[in-house]
Design a protein around this motif. Structure first.
Motif, PDB file in Angstrom:
ATOM      1  N   TRP A 304       0.840  -1.186   0.000  1.00 24.63           N
ATOM      2  CA  TRP A 304       0.000   0.000   0.000  1.00 24.63           C
ATOM      3  C   TRP A 304       0.882   1.245   0.000  1.00 24.63           C
ATOM      4  O   TRP A 304       2.064   1.202   0.341  1.00 24.63           O
ATOM      5  N   ILE A 305       0.281   2.360  -0.391  1.00 25.58           N
ATOM      6  CA  ILE A 305       0.941   3.656  -0.370  1.00 25.58           C
ATOM      7  C   ILE A 305       0.649   4.321   0.967  1.00 25.58           C
ATOM      8  O   ILE A 305      -0.472   4.284   1.468  1.00 25.58           O
ATOM      9  N   VAL A 306       1.688   4.949   1.531  1.00 22.20           N
ATOM     10  CA  VAL A 306       1.508   5.686   2.785  1.00 22.20           C
ATOM     11  C   VAL A 306       2.089   7.088   2.610  1.00 22.20           C
ATOM     12  O   VAL A 306       3.151   7.269   2.019  1.00 22.20           O
ATOM     13  N   THR A 307       1.357   8.076   3.080  1.00 19.77           N
ATOM     14  CA  THR A 307       1.768   9.473   3.049  1.00 19.77           C
ATOM     15  C   THR A 307       1.540  10.069   4.446  1.00 19.77           C
ATOM     16  O   THR A 307       0.914   9.427   5.300  1.00 19.77           O
ATOM     17  N   PRO A 308       2.003  11.298   4.681  1.00 23.97           N
ATOM     18  CA  PRO A 308       1.689  11.933   5.961  1.00 23.97           C
ATOM     19  C   PRO A 308       0.192  12.046   6.222  1.00 23.97           C
ATOM     20  O   PRO A 308      -0.236  12.148   7.382  1.00 23.97           O
ATOM     21  N   SER A 309      -0.631  11.986   5.164  1.00 25.07           N
ATOM     22  CA  SER A 309      -2.085  12.060   5.338  1.00 25.07           C
ATOM     23  C   SER A 309      -2.698  10.737   5.759  1.00 25.07           C
ATOM     24  O   SER A 309      -3.854  10.688   6.186  1.00 25.07           O
ATOM     25  N   GLY A 310      -1.953   9.654   5.603  1.00 24.37           N
ATOM     26  CA  GLY A 310      -2.484   8.349   5.985  1.00 24.37           C
ATOM     27  C   GLY A 310      -2.190   7.280   4.951  1.00 24.37           C
ATOM     28  O   GLY A 310      -1.477   7.506   3.965  1.00 24.37           O
ATOM     29  N   ASN A 311      -2.776   6.093   5.159  1.00 28.24           N
ATOM     30  CA  ASN A 311      -2.563   4.950   4.284  1.00 28.24           C
ATOM     31  C   ASN A 311      -3.633   4.898   3.195  1.00 28.24           C
ATOM     32  O   ASN A 311      -4.802   5.184   3.449  1.00 28.24           O
ATOM     33  N   GLU A 312      -3.220   4.511   1.990  1.00 28.45           N
ATOM     34  CA  GLU A 312      -4.164   4.279   0.911  1.00 28.45           C
ATOM     35  C   GLU A 312      -4.500   2.784   0.852  1.00 28.45           C
ATOM     36  O   GLU A 312      -4.035   2.002   1.674  1.00 28.45           O
ATOM     37  N   ASP A 313      -5.327   2.392  -0.099  1.00 28.43           N
ATOM     38  CA  ASP A 313      -5.842   1.024  -0.118  1.00 28.43           C
ATOM     39  C   ASP A 313      -4.747  -0.006  -0.369  1.00 28.43           C
ATOM     40  O   ASP A 313      -3.745   0.261  -1.032  1.00 28.43           O
ATOM     41  N   THR A 314      -4.982  -1.200   0.159  1.00 26.29           N
ATOM     42  CA  THR A 314      -4.013  -2.299   0.091  1.00 26.29           C
ATOM     43  C   THR A 314      -4.281  -3.181  -1.114  1.00 26.29           C
ATOM     44  O   THR A 314      -5.429  -3.493  -1.440  1.00 26.29           O
ATOM     45  N   TYR A 315      -3.193  -3.585  -1.758  1.00 30.20           N
ATOM     46  CA  TYR A 315      -3.235  -4.521  -2.883  1.00 30.20           C
ATOM     47  C   TYR A 315      -2.690  -5.852  -2.383  1.00 30.20           C
ATOM     48  O   TYR A 315      -1.585  -5.918  -1.834  1.00 30.20           O
ATOM     49  N   HIS A 316      -3.473  -6.914  -2.566  1.00 31.87           N
ATOM     50  CA  HIS A 316      -3.086  -8.250  -2.096  1.00 31.87           C
ATOM     51  C   HIS A 316      -2.530  -9.066  -3.264  1.00 31.87           C
ATOM     52  O   HIS A 316      -3.233  -9.312  -4.253  1.00 31.87           O
ATOM     53  N   TYR A 317      -1.285  -9.481  -3.143  1.00 31.15           N
ATOM     54  CA  TYR A 317      -0.677 -10.372  -4.143  1.00 31.15           C
ATOM     55  C   TYR A 317      -0.718 -11.805  -3.604  1.00 31.15           C
ATOM     56  O   TYR A 317      -0.439 -12.021  -2.428  1.00 31.15           O
ATOM     57  N   PRO A 318      -1.055 -12.802  -4.445  1.00 30.14           N
ATOM     58  CA  PRO A 318      -1.178 -12.759  -5.902  1.00 30.14           C
ATOM     59  C   PRO A 318      -2.599 -12.598  -6.435  1.00 30.14           C
ATOM     60  O   PRO A 318      -2.800 -12.656  -7.641  1.00 30.14           O
ATOM     61  N   SER A 319      -3.573 -12.411  -5.559  1.00 28.63           N
ATOM     62  CA  SER A 319      -4.963 -12.383  -6.031  1.00 28.63           C
ATOM     63  C   SER A 319      -5.283 -11.135  -6.837  1.00 28.63           C
ATOM     64  O   SER A 319      -6.190 -11.145  -7.671  1.00 28.63           O
ATOM     65  N   GLY A 320      -4.557 -10.041  -6.585  1.00 24.62           N
ATOM     66  CA  GLY A 320      -4.896  -8.785  -7.236  1.00 24.62           C
ATOM     67  C   GLY A 320      -6.127  -8.117  -6.643  1.00 24.62           C
ATOM     68  O   GLY A 320      -6.585  -7.085  -7.127  1.00 24.62           O
ATOM     69  N   ILE A 321      -6.661  -8.689  -5.574  1.00 24.66           N
ATOM     70  CA  ILE A 321      -7.807  -8.106  -4.872  1.00 24.66           C
ATOM     71  C   ILE A 321      -7.300  -6.989  -3.965  1.00 24.66           C
ATOM     72  O   ILE A 321      -6.192  -7.053  -3.441  1.00 24.66           O
ATOM     73  N   THR A 322      -8.102  -5.945  -3.811  1.00 27.86           N
ATOM     74  CA  THR A 322      -7.687  -4.802  -3.023  1.00 27.86           C
ATOM     75  C   THR A 322      -8.662  -4.546  -1.872  1.00 27.86           C
ATOM     76  O   THR A 322      -9.808  -5.007  -1.896  1.00 27.86           O
ATOM     77  N   SER A 323      -8.201  -3.786  -0.899  1.00 26.53           N
ATOM     78  CA  SER A 323      -9.094  -3.400   0.194  1.00 26.53           C
ATOM     79  C   SER A 323     -10.193  -2.477  -0.319  1.00 26.53           C
ATOM     80  O   SER A 323     -11.281  -2.417   0.276  1.00 26.53           O
ATOM     81  N   PHE A 324      -9.944  -1.781  -1.423  1.00 24.84           N
ATOM     82  CA  PHE A 324     -10.999  -0.966  -2.048  1.00 24.84           C
ATOM     83  C   PHE A 324     -12.129  -1.865  -2.542  1.00 24.84           C
ATOM     84  O   PHE A 324     -13.313  -1.555  -2.354  1.00 24.84           O
ATOM     85  N   ASP A 325     -11.784  -2.996  -3.155  1.00 23.21           N
ATOM     86  CA  ASP A 325     -12.800  -3.969  -3.561  1.00 23.21           C
ATOM     87  C   ASP A 325     -13.607  -4.426  -2.355  1.00 23.21           C
ATOM     88  O   ASP A 325     -14.841  -4.487  -2.384  1.00 23.21           O
ATOM     89  N   GLU A 326     -12.895  -4.774  -1.292  1.00 24.59           N
ATOM     90  CA  GLU A 326     -13.547  -5.326  -0.105  1.00 24.59           C
ATOM     91  C   GLU A 326     -14.503  -4.326   0.542  1.00 24.59           C
ATOM     92  O   GLU A 326     -15.512  -4.711   1.130  1.00 24.59           O
ATOM     93  N   LYS A 327     -14.188  -3.039   0.411  1.00 31.18           N
ATOM     94  CA  LYS A 327     -15.026  -2.011   1.027  1.00 31.18           C
ATOM     95  C   LYS A 327     -16.211  -1.604   0.149  1.00 31.18           C
ATOM     96  O   LYS A 327     -17.254  -1.206   0.666  1.00 31.18           O
ATOM     97  N   THR A 328     -16.043  -1.674  -1.172  1.00 30.98           N
ATOM     98  CA  THR A 328     -17.026  -1.057  -2.061  1.00 30.98           C
ATOM     99  C   THR A 328     -17.908  -2.035  -2.824  1.00 30.98           C
ATOM    100  O   THR A 328     -18.987  -1.647  -3.285  1.00 30.98           O
ATOM    101  N   MET A 329     -17.479  -3.275  -2.979  1.00 32.05           N
ATOM    102  CA  MET A 329     -18.277  -4.218  -3.754  1.00 32.05           C
ATOM    103  C   MET A 329     -19.492  -4.698  -2.955  1.00 32.05           C
ATOM    104  O   MET A 329     -19.445  -4.778  -1.723  1.00 32.05           O
ATOM    105  N   THR A 330     -20.558  -5.011  -3.648  1.00 25.75           N
ATOM    106  CA  THR A 330     -21.768  -5.540  -3.014  1.00 25.75           C
ATOM    107  C   THR A 330     -21.636  -7.044  -2.848  1.00 25.75           C
ATOM    108  O   THR A 330     -21.391  -7.773  -3.817  1.00 25.75           O
ATOM    109  N   TYR A 331     -21.810  -7.523  -1.634  1.00 25.96           N
ATOM    110  CA  TYR A 331     -21.630  -8.943  -1.337  1.00 25.96           C
ATOM    111  C   TYR A 331     -22.918  -9.711  -1.646  1.00 25.96           C
ATOM    112  O   TYR A 331     -24.008  -9.315  -1.225  1.00 25.96           O
ATOM    113  N   LEU A 332     -22.763 -10.797  -2.401  1.00 26.00           N
ATOM    114  CA  LEU A 332     -23.910 -11.649  -2.700  1.00 26.00           C
ATOM    115  C   LEU A 332     -24.193 -12.547  -1.506  1.00 26.00           C
ATOM    116  O   LEU A 332     -23.278 -13.225  -0.996  1.00 26.00           O
TER     117      LEU A 332
END
Length: 488
Positions: A304-332
């Protein structure tokens, strides 16, 4: 007095062995955290240098990495020696081990020998000048040990050099053959010492590879691309091919293009940029660093990217799934069913199909159940199709990536939603898609057809915790009618 001198000598030797090139890195609680700082562009007489210092200090304080890797274009102004002393002091004051790979601008202000002579005086610098008989300087490999004191991960650091000697080869230089040969020999030896199993590795250098162009726009690519292109060499040196051959490098991290910080997958290798760090560097992105956290005993990492403003979303290898996906996708939601028999139900058709939606309009020949998705039992070689249906037991709530490899067309649906479109006539081809699923049972359907000349079907999945695999028999169940809901 003599006793005091002896104690002082012991302290110096201990400090040197623990914080210098002899330091042995180990996983802590199964994790090892790296921060990549890139394009610091330190200008010794610039008022912006204090802001660059604040950025680096903020990242180090919030993340407390085990190792910092500086991937080039570090000091880009004169007097360069003073600039290097200032940068080194940031990591010494933070007591953070660090290593350096050269950028194209670094040798414009100080020769590499002098840079590394200065770096090697720091008790927190990790590495050395690298082999003398290969191109560049600072080519190194850093070992990370597990709890059993075995090497469990490797970090390859390359000098990506600077500019081509002749303009007809493009503008930027590349990692040369003798450097690649050095990497192959190192990788081969580590693999042999590990019982023939490649050791999960990462690679770091300044100028991105030509293959970075290939991941732009892919569904598995995440992050910002604000540059008009990729400032890679125009010559393909073959380093990426070597990574594929040796089967150890999971991810490659570069800098150079300040307005890019994306990461994407090319043949199961992640190609990523760091986040520009220096205030005096060009670019509109907030300054910061990239964190890469690797896991003991697993070919996996989070970044993930980190700046003085905080952490950005996490990318999980090798799945390519991100924490942005986990937060925003609608779960079936899971189905309220309790299937008992494992397997896949199928209906087999024959006919000259050109798309999967034509399969169920063909001649229905037979139906039944099988252990898993398979076309091996088709009685003819061409002009047939299958409608497969199963209920897949998802082990835990999360985002899952499904894929099909097929010749010819295939489509995959979950709970009636199209997830993978691999339709149409083609030779063997892979397509994938992701879906957010609650734990429990979900309807899974695959439509497949074979037109002519070759036939193939593979269905698989992955998640942030499941390495990619074809769907295992034990999670597939013959569909049953939906059970009545429990009163309670």
């Amino acid at each position: 007095m003599k006793k005091t001198l002896i104690l002082l000598l012991i302290w110096v030797v201990t400090l040197h062995s623990e914080a210098y090139g002899q330091k042995q890195f180990t996983f802590k609680d199964g994790k090892f955290k790296i921060v990549q700082f890139t394009d610091i562009h330190w200008m010794p007489n610039s008022a912006n240098s204090s802001q660059t210092t604040t950025t680096i200090q903020s990242v180090l304080k919030s993340e407390m990495p085990d190792l910092a890797i500086l991937t080039g274009d570090i000091v880009t102004g004169d007097p360069a020696l003073d600039g290097w002393k200032s940068v080194i002091s940031i990591f010494e004051n933070a007591k953070t081990p660090f290593t350096v790979t050269m950028g194209n601008h670094d040798p414009e202000h100080l020769i590499k020998d002098d840079m590394y002579d200065l770096l090697l005086k720091s008790p927190y610098y990790i590495g050395d000048k690298g082999p003398k008989d290969i191109m560049g300087m600072g080519n190194n490999v850093i070992s990370i040990y597990n709890s059993k004191n075995d090497i469990a991960a490797l970090l390859y650091c390359f000098d990506s050099n600077d500019y081509t000697p002749e303009n007809n080869y493009g503008h930027y230089d590349w990692i040369h053959f003798n450097q690649i040969e050095w990497y192959r020999k190192q990788s081969t030896q580590f693999t042999q010492n590990n019982g023939g199993s490649p050791i999960p590795s990462l690679a770091f250098f300044h100028i991105p590879l030509l293959e970075y162009n290939n991941v732009v726009g892919r569904e598995t690519t995440f992050g910002k691309k604000l540059e008009s292109g990729v400032s890679s060499p125009t010559i393909n040196s073959g380093l990426f091919n070597a990574f594929i051959d040796m089967q150890d490098v999971m991810g490659v991290f570069a800098g150079h293009d300040h307005n890019n910080d994306y990461i994407g997958m090319e043949y199961d290798i992640a190609l990523g940029y760091g986040r520009v760090t220096g205030t005096d560097a060009y670019g509109s992105l907030e300054r910061g660093g990239r964190i890469i956290e690797i896991f003991e005993g697993k070919p996996q990492f989070d970044t993930w990217i980190v700046t003085p403003s905080g952490n950005e979303d996490t990318y999980h290898y090798p799945s390519g799934i991100t924490s942005f996906d986990e937060k925003t996708m609608t779960y079936l939601p899971a189905k309220n069913v309790k299937p008992k028999a494992q397997g896949v139900a199928y209906t087999y058709y024959e006919g000259k199909f050109k798309m999967t939606n034509q399969v169920t309009s063909g001649k229905k020949v037979k139906e039944g159940n099988m252990r898993n998705f398979s076309i091996k039992e088709a009685p003819i070689k061409d002009h047939f199709g299958y409608d497969f249906r199963t209920q897949i037991k998802i082990p835990e709530k999360g985002v899952y990536r499904f894929y099909t490899i097929s010749d010819d067309g295939s489509k995959l649906f979950i709970d009636g939603q199209e997830i993978v479109d691999n339709d149409g006539g083609h030779s063997s081809r892979r397509r994938e898609g992701k879906v957010a699923l609650d734990a429990g049972f979900h309807d899974l359907q695959v439509l497949y057809y074979e037109d002519y000349m070759g036939q193939e079907l593979e269905v698989g999945f992955s998640s942030r915790d499941i390495l990619e695999t074809s769907l295992p028999d034990e999670i597939l169940y013959i569909p049953e009618k939906i059970a009545p809901k429990d009163d309670n």
